[in-house]
Design a protein around this motif. Structure first.
Motif, PDB file in Angstrom:
ATOM      1  N   ILE A 199     -10.918  -7.057  40.556  1.00 61.47           N
ATOM      2  CA  ILE A 199     -11.955  -7.783  39.824  1.00 61.47           C
ATOM      3  C   ILE A 199     -11.429  -9.180  39.531  1.00 61.47           C
ATOM      4  N   GLY A 200     -12.236 -10.195  39.799  1.00 59.37           N
ATOM      5  CA  GLY A 200     -11.854 -11.570  39.517  1.00 59.37           C
ATOM      6  C   GLY A 200     -12.479 -12.067  38.227  1.00 59.37           C
ATOM      7  N   HIS A 201     -11.750 -12.906  37.508  1.00 53.57           N
ATOM      8  CA  HIS A 201     -12.311 -13.509  36.301  1.00 53.57           C
ATOM      9  C   HIS A 201     -11.569 -14.803  36.000  1.00 53.57           C
ATOM     10  N   SER A 202     -12.097 -15.572  35.062  1.00 57.88           N
ATOM     11  CA  SER A 202     -11.484 -16.853  34.701  1.00 57.88           C
ATOM     12  C   SER A 202     -11.534 -17.038  33.187  1.00 57.88           C
ATOM     13  N   TYR A 203     -10.601 -17.850  32.691  1.00 59.61           N
ATOM     14  CA  TYR A 203     -10.554 -18.154  31.267  1.00 59.61           C
ATOM     15  C   TYR A 203      -9.713 -19.414  31.077  1.00 59.61           C
ATOM     16  N   TYR A 204      -9.671 -19.909  29.850  1.00 62.04           N
ATOM     17  CA  TYR A 204      -8.953 -21.153  29.561  1.00 62.04           C
ATOM     18  C   TYR A 204      -7.778 -20.892  28.621  1.00 62.04           C
ATOM     19  N   VAL A 205      -6.641 -21.548  28.919  1.00 55.47           N
ATOM     20  CA  VAL A 205      -5.504 -21.467  28.012  1.00 55.47           C
ATOM     21  C   VAL A 205      -5.636 -22.557  26.954  1.00 55.47           C
ATOM     22  N   ARG A 206      -4.813 -22.457  25.947  1.00 45.99           N
ATOM     23  CA  ARG A 206      -4.894 -23.322  24.769  1.00 45.99           C
ATOM     24  C   ARG A 206      -4.695 -24.786  25.133  1.00 45.99           C
ATOM     25  N   GLY A 208     -11.343 -16.370  19.874  1.00 41.91           N
ATOM     26  CA  GLY A 208     -10.875 -15.797  21.137  1.00 41.91           C
ATOM     27  C   GLY A 208     -11.095 -16.696  22.335  1.00 41.91           C
ATOM     28  N   ASP A 209     -11.438 -16.080  23.455  1.00 40.75           N
ATOM     29  CA  ASP A 209     -11.607 -16.825  24.706  1.00 40.75           C
ATOM     30  C   ASP A 209     -12.778 -17.790  24.659  1.00 40.75           C
ATOM     31  N   ALA A 210     -13.730 -17.587  23.763  1.00 41.54           N
ATOM     32  CA  ALA A 210     -14.820 -18.551  23.607  1.00 41.54           C
ATOM     33  C   ALA A 210     -14.283 -19.902  23.151  1.00 41.54           C
ATOM     34  N   LEU A 211     -13.158 -19.873  22.442  1.00 45.06           N
ATOM     35  CA  LEU A 211     -12.501 -21.089  21.971  1.00 45.06           C
ATOM     36  C   LEU A 211     -11.392 -21.530  22.913  1.00 45.06           C
ATOM     37  N   GLY A 212     -10.995 -20.670  23.858  1.00 44.40           N
ATOM     38  CA  GLY A 212      -9.929 -21.009  24.796  1.00 44.40           C
ATOM     39  C   GLY A 212      -8.569 -20.949  24.141  1.00 44.40           C
ATOM     40  N   LEU A 213      -8.160 -19.750  23.692  1.00 44.80           N
ATOM     41  CA  LEU A 213      -6.925 -19.614  22.921  1.00 44.80           C
ATOM     42  C   LEU A 213      -5.813 -18.878  23.646  1.00 44.80           C
ATOM     43  N   ALA A 214      -5.987 -18.517  24.909  1.00 44.27           N
ATOM     44  CA  ALA A 214      -4.926 -17.811  25.624  1.00 44.27           C
ATOM     45  C   ALA A 214      -3.658 -18.658  25.644  1.00 44.27           C
TER      46      ALA A 214
END
Length: 326
Positions: free
Chosen positions: A252-259, A274-280
């Motif tokens: 499964i592919g997905h994407s997200y943003y780091v801090r 969380g990820d809505a704010l891009g906190l990884a």
């Protein structure tokens, strides 16, 4: 009690509506319910739902949730060491970490929150006076966006003020599946074959394993490579090292943003977590800890009227691997 709408339906009225019932949203709801708030969680998917994720949690995450490892009722894997490869250098790192299965963990957090929950895909959010109305059906004074990278709360209220920094975008492919695991050591491979990122092998409880690879979208584009190529190299490595053999993969592919450096966690009575704010985290792309911490902080800000700050949420994961925090 509900409020009549123009369509003749009864509107669900709450103190707080949280869009997204993953770890950030459920942690926020759990804390709000402790304060006696009326909370409604909305998510486009029913729970339990499949969520392919390495599921890494530090001891600090469990402390934030006020639960001891032995009291968590579902599958929990403890790691006392990781086997790490950085380019051609391999070493064992002593650590104290855990892994959960998201299909179990997220459902447990949702039920534990005690909040009302509805399966609903949010289409329109209106700001009315000092509150919000969602799709003419749900109303609340406070709104929390916990819907991940594509959260509708972010798109509606925050996107124009703080656009995503695409240099922070991470692309990932992973799969979690049942497998008769013989080697229980978690493995991490960094910067292999020119990838600006890493791959992983995470054995989990009850006969499951999670494998995956992730890297920066910028790095992949600049190198002329794609993530599928690195996924194929990973599956070859797993076979060659005798970790997984004969499995037919369906990643499964997905994407997200780091801090990033800038953040906008709140506009009026609207919050992002969380990820809505891009906190990884910037080094490992780990998001569960930051999701839960931000959800708890947002709840405190709503109830106590205090500032909602994410400054104390760690930006990096590696110190916790070394036991410096977490």
């Amino acid at each position: 009690a509900g409020l009549p709408t123009q369509l003749g339906h009864v509107m669900h009225d709450a103190d707080v509506i949280i869009v997204g019932a993953g770890p950030a949203g459920s942690a926020c709801a759990w804390k709000l319910k402790q304060y006696g708030m009326r909370v409604l969680l909305l998510d486009k998917e029913p729970f339990p739902r499949l969520k392919s994720c390495a599921g890494w949690v530090t001891p600090g995450v469990l402390r934030d949730l006020l639960i001891a490892p032995g009291d968590y009722p579902l599958g929990l894997t403890h790691f006392s060491r990781f086997l790490i490869t950085i380019k051609n250098m391999r070493f064992s790192l002593k650590t104290h970490q855990y892994a959960i299965r998201r299909i179990e963990f997220d459902n447990w957090l949702l039920k534990r929150s005690g909040a009302d929950f509805e399966v609903h895909q949010v289409k329109q959010i209106e700001k009315i006076d000092d509150g919000f109305v969602i799709d003419g059906r749900f109303s609340a004074r406070y709104l929390v966006g916990a819907g991940g990278t594509n959260c509708p709360v972010y798109r509606t209220f925050f996107q124009n003020f703080l656009p995503r920094d695409h240099k922070r975008l991470i692309l990932a492919m992973e799969e979690e599946f049942a497998y008769p695991v013989a080697d229980r050591t978690c493995r991490l491979w960094f910067f292999q074959n020119g990838l600006r990122g890493y791959a992983w092998y995470v054995p989990k409880a009850d006969g499951y394993v999670n494998v995956g690879v992730g890297g920066t979208a910028d790095g992949l584009r600049n190198s002329g490579q794609n993530l599928k190529h690195h996924w194929e190299l990973l599956t070859w490595k797993l076979e060659a090292e005798g970790l997984v053999a004969g499995h037919q993969y369906h990643p499964i592919g997905h994407s997200y943003y780091v801090r990033g450096e800038e953040s906008l966690p709140r506009i009026g009575n609207a919050f992002l977590v969380g990820d809505a704010l891009g906190l990884a985290t910037r080094d490992m792309g780990e998001g569960i800890g930051a999701a839960i911490q931000s959800g708890l902080r947002a709840a405190d800000a709503i109830v106590k009227g205090c500032d909602y700050s994410i400054d104390s949420i760690p930006r990096y994961s590696f110190p916790s691997l070394l036991g410096w925090r977490g």
